[in-house]
Design a protein around this motif. Structure first.
Motif, PDB file in Angstrom:
ATOM      1  N   CYS A  14       0.672  -1.233  -0.150  1.00 36.08           N
ATOM      2  CA  CYS A  14       0.086   0.301  -0.006  1.00 36.08           C
ATOM      3  C   CYS A  14       0.669   0.858   0.186  1.00 36.08           C
ATOM      4  O   CYS A  14       0.278   2.413   0.061  1.00 36.08           O
ATOM      5  CB  CYS A  14      -1.389   0.179   1.267  1.00 36.08           C
ATOM      6  N   TYR A  17     -10.416  -7.726   6.308  1.00 34.19           N
ATOM      7  CA  TYR A  17      -9.701  -8.880   5.526  1.00 34.19           C
ATOM      8  C   TYR A  17      -9.916 -10.089   6.402  1.00 34.19           C
ATOM      9  O   TYR A  17     -10.355  -9.996   7.207  1.00 34.19           O
ATOM     10  CB  TYR A  17      -8.389  -8.929   4.587  1.00 34.19           C
ATOM     11  N   ASP A  42      -7.216  -8.772  -1.385  1.00 35.64           N
ATOM     12  CA  ASP A  42      -8.297  -8.095  -1.218  1.00 35.64           C
ATOM     13  C   ASP A  42      -7.269  -6.600  -1.149  1.00 35.64           C
ATOM     14  O   ASP A  42      -8.039  -5.420  -1.009  1.00 35.64           O
ATOM     15  CB  ASP A  42      -9.403  -8.272   0.312  1.00 35.64           C
ATOM     16  N   VAL A  43      -5.750  -6.592  -0.209  1.00 34.02           N
ATOM     17  CA  VAL A  43      -5.058  -5.053   0.129  1.00 34.02           C
ATOM     18  C   VAL A  43      -4.790  -4.493  -1.753  1.00 34.02           C
ATOM     19  O   VAL A  43      -4.953  -3.357  -2.009  1.00 34.02           O
ATOM     20  CB  VAL A  43      -3.573  -5.722   0.217  1.00 34.02           C
ATOM     21  N   ASP A  78      -7.717  -2.488  -3.273  1.00 32.92           N
ATOM     22  CA  ASP A  78      -8.369  -1.977  -2.680  1.00 32.92           C
ATOM     23  C   ASP A  78      -6.992  -1.051  -3.035  1.00 32.92           C
ATOM     24  O   ASP A  78      -7.534   0.627  -3.295  1.00 32.92           O
ATOM     25  CB  ASP A  78      -7.905  -1.679  -0.828  1.00 32.92           C
ATOM     26  N   ALA A 127      -7.967   0.234  -5.967  1.00 35.27           N
ATOM     27  CA  ALA A 127      -9.779   1.068  -6.535  1.00 35.27           C
ATOM     28  C   ALA A 127      -9.165   3.325  -5.044  1.00 35.27           C
ATOM     29  O   ALA A 127      -9.836   3.361  -5.204  1.00 35.27           O
ATOM     30  CB  ALA A 127     -10.388   0.443  -5.685  1.00 35.27           C
ATOM     31  N   THR A 133      -7.989   3.653  -2.260  1.00 36.80           N
ATOM     32  CA  THR A 133      -8.505   3.580  -1.140  1.00 36.80           C
ATOM     33  C   THR A 133      -6.769   3.768  -0.276  1.00 36.80           C
ATOM     34  O   THR A 133      -5.790   3.714  -0.527  1.00 36.80           O
ATOM     35  CB  THR A 133      -8.539   2.116  -0.599  1.00 36.80           C
ATOM     36  N   VAL A 137      -6.734   3.319   5.972  1.00 32.63           N
ATOM     37  CA  VAL A 137      -7.772   2.474   5.347  1.00 32.63           C
ATOM     38  C   VAL A 137      -7.024   0.864   5.279  1.00 32.63           C
ATOM     39  O   VAL A 137      -7.457  -0.173   5.755  1.00 32.63           O
ATOM     40  CB  VAL A 137      -8.900   2.739   4.828  1.00 32.63           C
ATOM     41  N   VAL A 138      -6.600   0.613   4.300  1.00 28.63           N
ATOM     42  CA  VAL A 138      -5.753  -0.353   3.506  1.00 28.63           C
ATOM     43  C   VAL A 138      -4.946  -1.130   5.732  1.00 28.63           C
ATOM     44  O   VAL A 138      -4.938  -2.462   5.749  1.00 28.63           O
ATOM     45  CB  VAL A 138      -5.334  -0.820   3.426  1.00 28.63           C
ATOM     46  N   ARG A 163      -7.767  -2.183   7.766  1.00 27.45           N
ATOM     47  CA  ARG A 163      -8.615  -3.874   7.295  1.00 27.45           C
ATOM     48  C   ARG A 163      -7.450  -4.675   7.682  1.00 27.45           C
ATOM     49  O   ARG A 163      -8.152  -6.415   8.256  1.00 27.45           O
ATOM     50  CB  ARG A 163      -8.941  -3.137   5.588  1.00 27.45           C
TER      51      ARG A 163
END
Length: 794
Positions: free
Chosen positions: A653, A683, A703-704, A707, A710, A712, A716-717, A720
């Motif tokens: 991220c 997650y 999912d990471v 996100d 997208a 994110t 926030v990542v 989660r």
């Protein structure tokens, strides 16, 4: 006549020397009109007390309920002996008789009474840098051997003046039998070398105001200090010390200043002001420094073309400007927390200045006097050599330091103490063993090393020694274990070490064992045994232990670090672990988290596309090499490390791709994640039904990446992901822990306050008993204690 009188012999064991125990006994006996004597021997404090039975009972009650504040009573043994008569009570000499052992006190921060004297112009110890009494001052770092008397400490170098001798001999005085007693007339004394003019403290303060770097000799070694609000000075100290981005700790003169720069609740205030005065990691009130200065603004002349190390000159005419107590951004870059400690010696308080002194820095960087990776300097000649290129000036004294001791580091979590580094103020306090041990030496691990000795029901851990990656640290280790054996009287008949065949600590144990047995203990088993022992679990108890850390050698030759164990002291069974991924290049993968990110992406079946920050951070040529290594296994070791998964997510991220210090990527990820933690949707890991079960992070990684693609935000990542790991801890408990089974959390990953708090909350909400560390670090600094217990006979 002795009619109606009884005489008792009382032996008190524990930390009862150097803590005012004999004066306390003397005063208590005098108040109750009891006769007899009190003295030290190698067993502890020996008391013979005589008087009316009710008064003897009152004496025993006070001994039990109202001992001196620094005393730690291990046991009290009483026996009636024939009465002798007499009316006086006296302090007897020290002997080495007795078959037990006494315990040394840690170094203790300056007490309120001594600080008042330091500040009182009418007191004869006004501005005395070495003011101390029975309730405070150096102990562990000046003791050569026990029993604790002046001639067995480095204070033997200084003859007491008449006034100090009278205080030392006066049972009503606060310095009665205070071994480090001193005053301005009988040493120790300060010295200063470097630019500036005036008395040592005056010149030292001038240097700090000028933006210089000062070497300060403290209780357990040398610090390097500079004005923490001066961006230029902090950056220069970082460069000289080869510190990278690793955060510095700061020292402040009082609690009010601490509250101005960090968030301090009641629990944190208690830690900051405790006799141990550790560094406390607290949330900074300022995201970056707002006050920096150039040397030309400071009132000191700098000649053009000279570097900072040689440019600090004699003060000019300009008055020093007032600084706001806001640490510079480079004190703790990328970190929302700041390590803060209160001044804990009179010398530190004087360095900040008393009323009437010219204004100076209110926040000082105070970091260990060494280059990165080396042990702290504590001997004067060695410090002059090793710190020659780091310091502009030297504030020293002539009291010898016999034992080096770094500052301790703690966190406050849910109102309880979470140690990160157990050293000054704590070592060498004993820990109770839940199972008995023969005389044993545990040599710990190679990172954050401490060693420990044990005998019977007690263990003693050394101060923080450091990372065993150079000869200087190995020499420090050798000296520390010898000094610990001397203080405790433990003569080890067996040794215990980590099972990693390449650890330097393990090699030391084998090389120094002679004919003694050397036992080895799996790394994560030792972690779980340590937290079990800290909570006093018994020899037959078992726990579901979740050990998450960076590196530990497994019996399958893989690098473990994401482990679920059914464990007792004598053994363990691996219930589950994080799925193996390739660790390419060993330490190189640790220093470059993007390598771990690419390893996890490949394992999860996710393509390496450059819209993923970790992929973009890896040079194309290196990507090609990594792809080949992952296909062939060349230069790769399988790892189940949870610490490396945190590194990978940090890189995925875009938080940190390359690190300057251990766990930097995970620390910065945690810091950012706090902002998004409230209400974060977790997650989910997958967990198969194998034996051992495999914890697969592939769904989390997918999912990471989704996100991140997208847009994110990283906080926030990160939030989660933290929620996912905490949820995993609960799911592991649900699967493996019966209602009565204790869940034990240990390993360096659980230094992460966000993860630990959330994991504990989930477990307790669902009714699980959970134990975590409160007296020892969850990292490898507590490993020696677990090694002791894992080789016990229990």
């Amino acid at each position: 006549m002795t009619t109606g009188r009884l005489r008792r012999r009382v032996l008190v064991r524990g930390v009862v020397q150097g803590v005012g125990f004999r004066p306390f006994v003397y005063t208590t006996a005098a108040e109750l009109s009891l006769s007899g004597s009190v003295g030290n021997d190698s067993s502890g404090v020996v008391i013979e007390i005589e008087g009316a039975p009710p008064d003897l009972d009152r004496f025993a009650e006070r001994l039990r309920l109202r001992p001196p504040p620094l005393a730690v009573i291990e046991s009290v043994e009483q026996a009636d002996i024939p009465a002798r008569g007499g009316t006086g009570f006296h302090i007897a000499g020290t002997t080495r008789d007795g078959g037990g052992r006494t315990l040394a006190s840690p170094d203790v921060a300056i007490c309120a009474d001594c600080e008042r004297e330091l500040r009182d112009p009418a007191d004869r110890r006004y501005r005395h840098p070495f003011v101390n009494c029975t309730n405070c001052g150096p102990r562990f770092t000046i003791i050569a051997s026990l029993p604790y008397d002046r001639e067995r400490t480095s204070m033997a170098d200084f003859a007491m003046c008449d006034r100090c001798a009278r205080e030392y001999a006066d049972p009503t005085d606060r310095r009665f039998h205070a071994q480090p007693i001193a005053c301005p007339d009988c040493g120790p004394t300060l010295g200063y070398t470097g630019p500036g003019a005036g008395a040592p403290l005056t010149a030292a303060r001038q240097l700090l105001r000028a933006g210089g770097i000062l070497a300060v000799k403290g209780i357990g070694g040398y610090h390097l200090a500079c004005d923490a609000t001066d961006e230029t000075a902090v950056a220069e100290l970082r460069r000289r010390k080869r510190r990278g981005d690793k955060p510095f700790a700061v020292m402040v003169p009082d609690l009010a200043t601490a509250k101005a720069i960090v968030a301090v609740d009641d629990a944190a205030a208690t830690l900051l002001t405790s006799p141990a005065r550790p560094i406390v990691l607290l949330a900074s009130r300022h995201t970056s420094g707002q006050f920096s200065s150039a040397a030309s603004d400071s009132g000191y002349a700098v000649r053009a073309g000279e570097d900072t190390a040689s440019a600090i000159a004699v003060p000019g005419d300009a008055a020093p400007r007032t600084r706001h107590p806001i640490p510079a951004a480079s004190v703790a870059p990328g970190n929302p927390d700041l390590g803060v400690m209160l001044a804990y010696t009179p010398l530190h308080l004087l360095l900040f200045g008393l009323p009437g002194d010219p204004p100076g820095p209110r926040v000082l960087v105070m970091t260990s006097g060494n280059l990165g990776g080396e042990p702290i300097c504590y001997e004067d000649d060695d410090a002059r050599t090793r710190l020659a290129g780091l310091a502009d000036g030297w504030l020293t004294h002539n009291r010898r330091i016999l034992v080096p001791c770094d500052d301790s580091v703690v966190r406050s979590l849910d109102g309880r103490e979470l140690p990160v580094r157990r050293s000054r103020g704590y070592a060498p306090l004993p820990l109770l063993l839940p199972v008995p041990l023969p005389p044993t030496l545990a040599v710990g691990a190679d990172l954050k090393n401490t060693c420990a000795v044990a005998d019977g029901r007690y263990a003693w851990l050394s101060q923080h020694i450091g990372d065993m990656d150079d000869l200087a640290t190995l020499r420090s280790f050798d000296a520390a274990q010898r000094h610990l054996a001397e203080l405790t009287g433990v003569r080890p008949t067996q040794l215990v070490a980590d099972a990693h065949p390449g650890y330097r600590s393990t090699a030391w144990a084998r090389g120094h064992a002679g004919k003694r047995a050397v036992y080895t203990v799996q790394h994560h088993h030792a972690h779980i045994a340590a937290v079990m022992g800290e909570h006093g679990l018994g020899a037959s108890d078992q726990v579901v232990g979740i050990a998450f850390d960076g590196t530990g050698f497994g019996p399958d030759a893989a690098v473990w670090g994401g482990e679920v164990l059914l464990a007792g002291y004598k053994g363990y069974r691996r219930l589950a672990h994080l799925k193996y991924v390739p660790l390419a290049g060993g330490d190189l993968a640790v220093r470059r988290p993007y390598r771990m990110a690419l390893a996890h992406l490949r394992s999860a079946g996710i393509d390496w596309t450059e819209d993923i920050p970790a992929v973009a951070a890896c040079p194309p040529a290196e990507r090609s090499v990594l792809a080949h290594q992952f296909r062939t296994g060349l230069g790769c070791a399988p790892t189940s490390s949870m610490g490396r998964l945190f590194d990978a997510v940090s890189s995925l991220c875009g938080v940190r791709h390359v690190v300057d210090y251990e766990a930097q990527a995970a620390i910065e990820l945690e810091g950012l994640s706090r902002a998004g933690a409230e209400g974060a949707t977790a997650y989910r890991f997958s967990l198969d039904d194998g034996d051992p079960a495999l914890i697969d992070p592939a769904p989390v990684l997918a999912d990471v990446v989704a996100d991140v693609r997208a847009g994110t935000p990283a906080p926030v990542v990160g939030a989660r992901f933290h929620a996912a790991v905490a949820r995993l801890v609960l799911e592991l408990a649900v699967r493996y822990a019966a209602p009565a089974t204790v869940v034990a959390l240990s390993g360096g990953v659980f230094q992460n306050a966000l993860l630990l708090a959330r994991s504990c909350a989930l477990l307790r909400h669902d009714g699980y008993a959970v134990i975590t560390h409160h007296r020892l670090p969850p990292n490898d600094g507590g490993l020696a204690f677990g090694q002791l217990l894992a080789c016990s006979e229990g």
